[in-house]
Design a protein around this motif. Structure first.
Motif, short mmCIF file in Angstrom:
data_model
loop_
_atom_site.label_atom_id
_atom_site.label_comp_id
_atom_site.label_asym_id
_atom_site.label_seq_id
_atom_site.Cartn_x
_atom_site.Cartn_y
_atom_site.Cartn_z
N PHE A 152 0.65 -1.23 0.01
CA PHE A 152 -0.03 -0.03 0.02
C PHE A 152 0.90 1.24 0.05
O PHE A 152 0.42 2.18 -0.65
CB PHE A 152 -1.02 0.06 1.29
CG PHE A 152 -2.29 -0.68 0.88
CD1 PHE A 152 -3.02 -0.34 -0.09
CD2 PHE A 152 -2.49 -1.83 1.86
CE1 PHE A 152 -4.33 -0.88 -0.30
CE2 PHE A 152 -3.92 -2.45 1.46
CZ PHE A 152 -4.75 -2.19 0.60
N LEU A 153 1.94 1.13 0.69
CA LEU A 153 2.88 2.36 0.84
C LEU A 153 3.54 2.78 -0.43
O LEU A 153 3.62 3.84 -0.90
CB LEU A 153 3.92 1.99 1.86
CG LEU A 153 4.91 3.26 2.13
CD1 LEU A 153 4.04 4.38 3.05
CD2 LEU A 153 5.96 2.91 3.28
N GLY A 154 3.88 1.53 -1.10
CA GLY A 154 4.56 1.72 -2.49
C GLY A 154 3.55 2.38 -3.44
O GLY A 154 3.71 3.24 -4.18
N VAL A 155 2.13 2.07 -3.47
CA VAL A 155 1.25 2.55 -4.35
C VAL A 155 0.97 3.74 -4.01
O VAL A 155 0.93 4.80 -4.86
CB VAL A 155 -0.20 1.72 -4.18
CG1 VAL A 155 -1.08 2.48 -4.93
CG2 VAL A 155 0.10 0.32 -4.82
N LEU A 184 10.38 6.49 -7.73
CA LEU A 184 11.26 5.57 -7.60
C LEU A 184 11.16 4.86 -6.17
O LEU A 184 11.35 3.64 -6.38
CB LEU A 184 12.85 6.13 -7.62
CG LEU A 184 13.92 5.47 -7.29
CD1 LEU A 184 13.91 4.19 -8.51
CD2 LEU A 184 15.33 6.07 -7.27
N ILE A 185 10.92 5.53 -5.13
CA ILE A 185 10.70 4.80 -3.78
C ILE A 185 9.56 4.04 -4.09
O ILE A 185 9.45 2.94 -3.38
CB ILE A 185 10.57 6.08 -2.73
CG1 ILE A 185 11.56 6.90 -2.70
CG2 ILE A 185 10.18 5.33 -1.43
CD1 ILE A 185 11.59 8.15 -1.58
N ALA A 207 8.00 2.71 -6.46
CA ALA A 207 8.41 1.41 -7.35
C ALA A 207 9.14 0.41 -6.42
O ALA A 207 8.77 -0.87 -6.67
CB ALA A 207 8.93 1.89 -8.41
N LEU A 208 10.13 0.80 -5.64
CA LEU A 208 10.90 0.06 -4.93
C LEU A 208 10.11 -0.77 -3.92
O LEU A 208 10.37 -2.02 -3.70
CB LEU A 208 11.98 0.68 -4.35
CG LEU A 208 13.22 1.00 -5.29
CD1 LEU A 208 14.14 1.82 -4.55
CD2 LEU A 208 14.01 -0.31 -5.40
N HIS A 209 9.27 0.17 -3.02
CA HIS A 209 8.38 -0.55 -2.01
C HIS A 209 7.29 -1.64 -2.76
O HIS A 209 7.36 -2.90 -2.18
CB HIS A 209 7.41 0.56 -1.65
CG HIS A 209 8.10 1.03 -0.44
ND1 HIS A 209 8.89 2.25 -0.62
CD2 HIS A 209 7.84 1.01 1.00
CE1 HIS A 209 9.31 2.54 0.71
NE2 HIS A 209 8.78 2.06 1.72
N PHE A 210 6.88 -1.32 -3.82
CA PHE A 210 6.07 -2.26 -4.71
C PHE A 210 6.89 -3.55 -4.99
O PHE A 210 6.40 -4.58 -4.85
CB PHE A 210 5.05 -1.64 -5.65
CG PHE A 210 4.11 -2.35 -5.95
CD1 PHE A 210 3.02 -2.15 -5.02
CD2 PHE A 210 3.79 -3.03 -7.16
CE1 PHE A 210 1.66 -2.76 -5.46
CE2 PHE A 210 2.86 -3.65 -7.37
CZ PHE A 210 1.44 -3.64 -6.40
N LEU A 211 7.90 -3.26 -5.57
CA LEU A 211 8.61 -4.40 -5.93
C LEU A 211 9.13 -5.54 -4.89
O LEU A 211 9.07 -6.68 -4.91
CB LEU A 211 10.10 -4.03 -6.52
CG LEU A 211 10.88 -4.70 -7.54
CD1 LEU A 211 9.96 -5.01 -8.71
CD2 LEU A 211 12.02 -4.18 -7.83
N ILE A 212 9.39 -4.83 -3.72
CA ILE A 212 9.61 -5.69 -2.46
C ILE A 212 8.48 -6.56 -2.07
O ILE A 212 8.47 -7.61 -1.51
CB ILE A 212 10.26 -4.63 -1.31
CG1 ILE A 212 11.50 -4.01 -1.78
CG2 ILE A 212 10.35 -5.44 -0.06
CD1 ILE A 212 12.12 -3.17 -0.87
#
Lengths: 243, 110
Positions: free
Chosen positions: B14-17, B26-27, B29-34
């Motif tokens: 959720f944080l990534g989205v 960038l941040i 996308a990285l959160h969502f990737l993790i």
């Protein structure tokens, strides 16, 4: 008198400097005990004076305002580089010949600054840098600081490509033309290394002039902590590359 | 059990989205990737083991740990650069305000 002269083709002038067209820039942070004396000595000599109070907690700004100096106040503490940048922005809108960066803690000699201004005026170089380590200088920094400064000089030469003999010396004479071109983004002490890099990038003519720094116990305590200060400067410069 | 573990990572997703939508591409996308990678490994743990074995690491859990370290360092760097950028903007504001206040004071004749 000087080394590292890259300004052989500069026009030589012999006239006397008009002191009303010289601004002393004095960045100050919690200097209420010394600022009045420093400002009054500058003003008594006929120069103009710009104080940047960098978010002091004490009465530095009030004392600067009581003098004839122009005083600007940062609403929060940002660092010496940010103070100089504010001063340069202020001066770009004004008509003057030279700007002198001068410490608020009484380490610099007004007589030497005066000689430096005349030297800059006669030599015609755009930037004159004070140096503690060339012929004619008699400063005797404490041993640890001397070692760190030597390493700093070596690093500055690599970083900026300028063959300087001193680094992080706050006493400089900068012409209006150079002020128009120099831009400092480093807010803290790394600005001194960035300043040299700017000289190299913009192709500004420069010379060094021997100066003596008066080290008092208080100025040493308040000034950069030699090793931790050097580490912070290195980190700031490295991270600055990402911006 | 797999769903429970995956639920731990839902806030990260959720944080990534949310970060992505607010412009922190960038941040976010990285959160969502993790989030995606962790969820996948929870439901298909054999994948992490086979991936680990293929590059000479004994266990899948070790591979996840090794990947976590550079990812978190990268996130730290990105966040730190973001802080530096905000600091720079703050500096510009403080500097302009100092000059503006001085001009206003001059106009008032103080």
């Amino acid at each position: 008198m000087t080394k590292h002269d890259n300004s052989s083709s500069l026009e030589k002038k012999q006239t006397v400097v008009d002191r009303r067209r010289v601004w002393f820039v004095v960045p100050a942070y919690n200097e209420e005990g010394r600022i009045s004396e420093v400002l009054n000595s500058i003003l008594r000599s006929g120069y103009r004076c710009l104080v940047i109070d960098d978010g002091s907690d004490d009465d530095t700004f009030g004392q600067a305002n009581q003098s004839e100096a122009t005083a600007l106040k940062h609403l929060q503490n940002l660092g010496q580089g940010a103070s100089l940048n504010t001063a340069f922005n202020y001066l770009r809108e004004r008509d003057f010949d030279y700007c002198v960066t001068f410490d608020a803690d009484g380490q610099h000699s007004l007589d030497e600054a005066t000689n430096m201004i005349q030297f800059a005026h006669e030599g015609g170089q755009l930037v004159t840098l004070g140096s503690r380590f060339i012929e004619g200088a008699q400063s005797n920094p404490p041993l640890l600081r001397r070692i760190v400064l030597r390493l700093g000089v070596w690093f500055s030469r690599l970083h900026s490509g300028l063959h300087v003999s001193d680094t992080h010396n706050g006493l400089r004479v900068i012409s209006k033309e150079a002020i128009a071109q120099i831009s400092l983004s480093q807010p803290r002490m790394a600005h001194a290394s960035e300043f040299l890099l700017e000289i190299q990038r913009k192709g500004l003519s420069w010379r060094e002039y021997p100066v003596n720094i008066r080290y008092s116990e208080e100025s040493l305590r308040k000034g950069q902590k030699s090793l931790s200060g050097a580490s912070t400067i290195l980190i700031d410069l490295m991270l600055g590359k990402f911006k | 059990m797999g769903w429970l573990l995956a639920a731990l990572f839902i806030p990260v997703g959720f944080l990534g989205v949310a970060l992505f939508a607010r412009g922190y591409r960038l941040i976010g996308a990285l959160h969502f990737l993790i989030f995606g990678f962790a969820s996948y490994l929870i439901f298909f743990p054999e994948l992490s083991s086979s991936l680990a074995n293929s590059i000479g690491i004994g266990r899948g859990a070790d591979l996840v740990l090794y990947l976590f370290i550079p990812f978190s360092l990268l996130l730290q760097l990105v966040l730190y650069l973001r802080v530096l950028d905000l600091e720079r903007k703050n500096r510009d504001l403080v500097s302009k305000l100092a000059i503006e206040l001085s001009s206003a004071k001059g106009q008032l004749g103080d």
